[in-house]
Design a protein around this motif. Structure first.
Motif, PDB file in Angstrom:
ATOM      1  N   ASP A 287      19.206  10.744 -25.506  1.00 26.01           N
ATOM      2  CA  ASP A 287      17.750  10.747 -25.306  1.00 26.01           C
ATOM      3  C   ASP A 287      17.118   9.448 -25.795  1.00 26.01           C
ATOM      4  O   ASP A 287      16.222   8.886 -25.145  1.00 26.01           O
ATOM      5  N   LEU A 288      17.571   8.953 -26.942  1.00 26.23           N
ATOM      6  CA  LEU A 288      17.020   7.704 -27.488  1.00 26.23           C
ATOM      7  C   LEU A 288      17.402   6.513 -26.615  1.00 26.23           C
ATOM      8  O   LEU A 288      16.593   5.589 -26.418  1.00 26.23           O
ATOM      9  N   ILE A 289      18.618   6.516 -26.094  1.00 25.35           N
ATOM     10  CA  ILE A 289      19.041   5.448 -25.180  1.00 25.35           C
ATOM     11  C   ILE A 289      18.191   5.483 -23.917  1.00 25.35           C
ATOM     12  O   ILE A 289      17.756   4.441 -23.413  1.00 25.35           O
ATOM     13  N   ARG A 290      17.935   6.667 -23.407  1.00 22.67           N
ATOM     14  CA  ARG A 290      17.071   6.799 -22.228  1.00 22.67           C
ATOM     15  C   ARG A 290      15.684   6.232 -22.500  1.00 22.67           C
ATOM     16  O   ARG A 290      15.150   5.466 -21.698  1.00 22.67           O
ATOM     17  N   ASP A 291      15.113   6.614 -23.634  1.00 21.34           N
ATOM     18  CA  ASP A 291      13.764   6.137 -23.957  1.00 21.34           C
ATOM     19  C   ASP A 291      13.714   4.624 -24.152  1.00 21.34           C
ATOM     20  O   ASP A 291      12.719   3.988 -23.816  1.00 21.34           O
ATOM     21  N   ARG A 292      14.793   4.062 -24.681  1.00 23.29           N
ATOM     22  CA  ARG A 292      14.796   2.635 -24.958  1.00 23.29           C
ATOM     23  C   ARG A 292      15.068   1.790 -23.717  1.00 23.29           C
ATOM     24  O   ARG A 292      14.394   0.779 -23.481  1.00 23.29           O
TER      25      ARG A 292
END
Length: 307
Positions: A287-292
């Motif tokens: 999820d954090l990779i997606r947001d970044r």
């Protein structure tokens, strides 16, 4: 690199790895159903669907499991669905991936229909594993070690850690004793590597330690969590861009160190919750990779003023 290309590469890595490991998981599950004379098949089938987070009824037969996890083209949890999705992502990233990788994914997708009518699922699972190996072999041989390679490997590492955790959870399936540790090692293509490394007979704690925290074997959970952390470090740019990626690395690092510094016996006594923690770490990092990296930048909304 455009965010849409990076996202497609990331999901190619995840989907191909998911298909490979789902084939391994189903193969060992069907073997357990055949070999265990005391198995409660409906409970075991329902349990394997729960491991894969698939909604199901109380009474689940073998055909239901195969339909949901092997042949359903519309499901992102089934082998057919993930290979189809991998091919579609490859089409969107066609200008980045090599011709050889594209042809391997396209050929795999075109070959799926004949397997939906196969009477021997084991042959289907072997074919899926071979096709995944071809894709990864061609990718390794034809892709420069740039961001394209990093994003595909990042997806692959996260998915492999998650799926190995699910595979280990089959030790605690309801209605059956689950596969033994030698079977799990063979399912992960780890038996020969285990014998060369440990130089001892297979025991519960030694086999679990090998699949959980061995830092040299590419299918251990710790290896893949560490690999994902390393790739995130290589992708990161300036300090201002590292906040979300750093949080992703932190989630993965916590899961890895928890496995590495906990006694193996304690992990085995609490195996399912421990593997859920690994899955949560991979999900959080994803999820954090997606947001970044993947979400498009916020657009400016213009309001037309009355003249």
């Amino acid at each position: 690199m455009l965010s849409r290309i990076a996202e497609s590469l990331f999901w190619i890595g995840r989907y191909v790895e998911r298909a490979d490991n789902t084939a391994r998981l189903l193969d060992v599950h069907l073997n357990v159903l055949l070999e265990d004379p005391w198995v409660d098949e409906p409970s075991a089938n329902a349990s394997i669907l729960s491991v894969m987070n698939i909604p199901h009824e109380d009474q689940v037969n073998r055909d239901d499991v195969l339909r949901k996890l092997a042949f359903d083209v519309g499901s992102s949890a089934s082998i057919a669905g993930t290979l189809t999705a991998a091919r579609e992502n490859a089409r969107r990233a066609r200008e980045v991936i090599s011709t050889e990788v594209w042809e391997a994914l396209n050929t795999t997708r075109m070959g799926l229909p004949r397997w939906t009518r196969a009477s021997r699922p084991h042959e289907y699972f072997v074919w899926v594993r071979e096709r995944a190996a071809i894709v990864w072999g061609l990718s390794s041989a034809t892709t420069s070690r740039d961001d394209a390679w990093h994003f595909m490997e990042l997806g692959r590492s996260l998915e492999r850690a998650d799926m190995i955790a699910r595979l280990l959870m089959t030790r605690n399936l309801e209605g059956t004793t689950g596969p033994n540790w030698t079977t799990l090692l063979r399912t992960c293509s780890a038996h020969e590597a285990y014998l060369r490394t440990v130089r001892a007979l297979v025991t519960e704690e030694r086999a679990a330690e090998f699949l959980l925290i061995d830092r040299l074997f590419p299918r251990s959970i710790a290896y893949n969590l560490d690999r994902a952390e390393t790739i995130l470090t290589e992708i990161e740019g300036s300090e201002s861009n590292r906040v979300l990626a750093g949080r992703a690395r932190l989630a993965l690092g916590r899961a890895r160190t928890n496995l590495e510094y906990s006694p193996v016996r304690d992990i085995l006594d609490d195996l399912v919750p421990q593997m859920h923690e690994v899955q949560r770490a991979c999900s959080t990092a994803s999820d954090l990779i997606r947001d970044r990296y993947f979400l498009p930048a916020a657009t400016v909304a213009w309001n037309q003023e009355a003249l």
